[in-house]
Design a protein around this motif. Structure first.
Motif, PDB file in Angstrom:
ATOM      1  N   GLU A   3       3.417   0.280   1.632  1.00 29.55           N
ATOM      2  CA  GLU A   3       2.167  -0.364   2.041  1.00 29.55           C
ATOM      3  C   GLU A   3       0.969   0.518   1.725  1.00 29.55           C
ATOM      4  OE1 GLU A   3       1.897  -2.345   5.872  1.00 29.55           O
ATOM      5  OE2 GLU A   3       4.083  -2.429   5.930  1.00 29.55           O
ATOM      6  N   ILE A   4       1.115   1.828   1.914  1.00 27.48           N
ATOM      7  CA  ILE A   4       0.013   2.756   1.638  1.00 27.48           C
ATOM      8  C   ILE A   4      -0.301   2.763   0.148  1.00 27.48           C
ATOM      9  CG2 ILE A   4      -0.698   5.183   1.646  1.00 27.48           C
ATOM     10  CD1 ILE A   4       0.924   5.496   4.258  1.00 27.48           C
ATOM     11  N   SER A   5       0.742   2.864  -0.679  1.00 26.61           N
ATOM     12  CA  SER A   5       0.532   2.863  -2.132  1.00 26.61           C
ATOM     13  C   SER A   5      -0.121   1.561  -2.586  1.00 26.61           C
ATOM     14  CB  SER A   5       1.851   3.047  -2.876  1.00 26.61           C
ATOM     15  OG  SER A   5       2.412   4.298  -2.588  1.00 26.61           O
ATOM     16  N   LEU A   6       0.343   0.456  -2.046  1.00 27.23           N
ATOM     17  CA  LEU A   6      -0.218  -0.839  -2.410  1.00 27.23           C
ATOM     18  C   LEU A   6      -1.684  -0.928  -1.997  1.00 27.23           C
ATOM     19  CD1 LEU A   6       0.169  -3.655  -3.595  1.00 27.23           C
ATOM     20  CD2 LEU A   6       0.976  -4.400  -1.347  1.00 27.23           C
ATOM     21  N   LEU A   7      -2.009  -0.467  -0.801  1.00 30.83           N
ATOM     22  CA  LEU A   7      -3.394  -0.494  -0.339  1.00 30.83           C
ATOM     23  C   LEU A   7      -4.276   0.415  -1.201  1.00 30.83           C
ATOM     24  CD1 LEU A   7      -5.454  -1.595   1.631  1.00 30.83           C
ATOM     25  CD2 LEU A   7      -4.809   0.228   3.236  1.00 30.83           C
ATOM     26  N   MET A   8      -3.752   1.580  -1.563  1.00 27.92           N
ATOM     27  CA  MET A   8      -4.511   2.481  -2.440  1.00 27.92           C
ATOM     28  C   MET A   8      -4.777   1.806  -3.785  1.00 27.92           C
ATOM     29  SD  MET A   8      -2.779   6.149  -1.446  1.00 27.92           S
ATOM     30  CE  MET A   8      -3.530   7.064  -2.758  1.00 27.92           C
ATOM     31  N   LYS A   9      -3.789   1.094  -4.298  1.00 28.31           N
ATOM     32  CA  LYS A   9      -3.940   0.372  -5.571  1.00 28.31           C
ATOM     33  C   LYS A   9      -5.004  -0.718  -5.437  1.00 28.31           C
ATOM     34  CE  LYS A   9      -2.638  -1.086  -9.685  1.00 28.31           C
ATOM     35  NZ  LYS A   9      -3.413  -0.608 -10.788  1.00 28.31           N
ATOM     36  N   LYS A  10      -4.966  -1.466  -4.326  1.00 23.27           N
ATOM     37  CA  LYS A  10      -5.951  -2.525  -4.103  1.00 23.27           C
ATOM     38  C   LYS A  10      -7.368  -1.950  -3.991  1.00 23.27           C
ATOM     39  CE  LYS A  10      -3.078  -5.956  -1.705  1.00 23.27           C
ATOM     40  NZ  LYS A  10      -2.865  -6.624  -0.400  1.00 23.27           N
ATOM     41  N   ILE A  11      -7.498  -0.838  -3.278  1.00 21.67           N
ATOM     42  CA  ILE A  11      -8.806  -0.187  -3.132  1.00 21.67           C
ATOM     43  C   ILE A  11      -9.313   0.262  -4.495  1.00 21.67           C
ATOM     44  CG2 ILE A  11      -9.978   1.870  -2.229  1.00 21.67           C
ATOM     45  CD1 ILE A  11      -8.177   1.553   0.304  1.00 21.67           C
TER      46      ILE A  11
END
Length: 166
Positions: A3-11
């Motif tokens: 989830e953290i990696s995905l959120l970083m990618k979205k940001i």
């Protein structure tokens, strides 16, 4: 992907999209802006191509391409070193200084919005954590990760089942 990696990618995607929309009106790319900002912050130093490549962690050929475009737009110029005529120092032109000062105001306003409601302490904490993640990524060697035999067996079993079904 966690989830953290995905959120970083979205940001990252949101930041890039917003940056590209803003920069389009100035006929600049995000990388060109990054180079101009770097040269502006280090304008009292004699910067060479290798400094830029090392700072951004990119290949010399990529730096050459971006610098060529910035030179064509009259934002930078190169000057041979007094000590080594093959070595060229890179400097901002007046137009380069003006554009980065203008964009710096826009970037500061955007940063204010991004970090609205987040204390300076929490911002520093976030920066520290992101720096640690960055270091971890650079130390990580995926070729050294051993795949457990049980996973390999699962993959082979799936392939065998597929073959048998045909």
């Amino acid at each position: 992907m966690s989830e953290i990696s995905l959120l970083m990618k979205k940001i990252t995607n949101c930041l890039e999209a917003g940056r590209n929309r803003t920069l389009k009106q100035f006929n600049l790319t995000g990388t060109q802006l990054d180079f101009l900002a770097y040269l502006y912050r280090h304008r009292q130093e004699e910067i060479i191509l290798a400094d830029i490549a090392a700072y951004f962690g990119i290949k010399h050929t990529s730096v050459i391409h971006v610098l060529k475009n910035l030179e064509e737009k009259d934002y930078i110029y190169k000057k041979s070193s007094h000590h080594n005529c093959r070595c060229k120092h890179i400097y901002l032109t007046e137009a380069g200084i003006k554009i980065i000062q203008c964009l710096d105001y826009i970037i500061s306003s955007v940063d204010e919005q991004f970090f609205h409601g987040i204390s300076s302490h929490d911002q520093q904490l976030l920066l520290s954590m992101l720096e640690q993640i960055y270091e971890n990524i650079h130390e990580f060697k995926p070729e050294e990760v051993l795949i457990p035999k049980t996973l390999l067996n699962i993959e082979n079993t799936a392939k065998e089942s597929e073959s048998n079904e045909r």
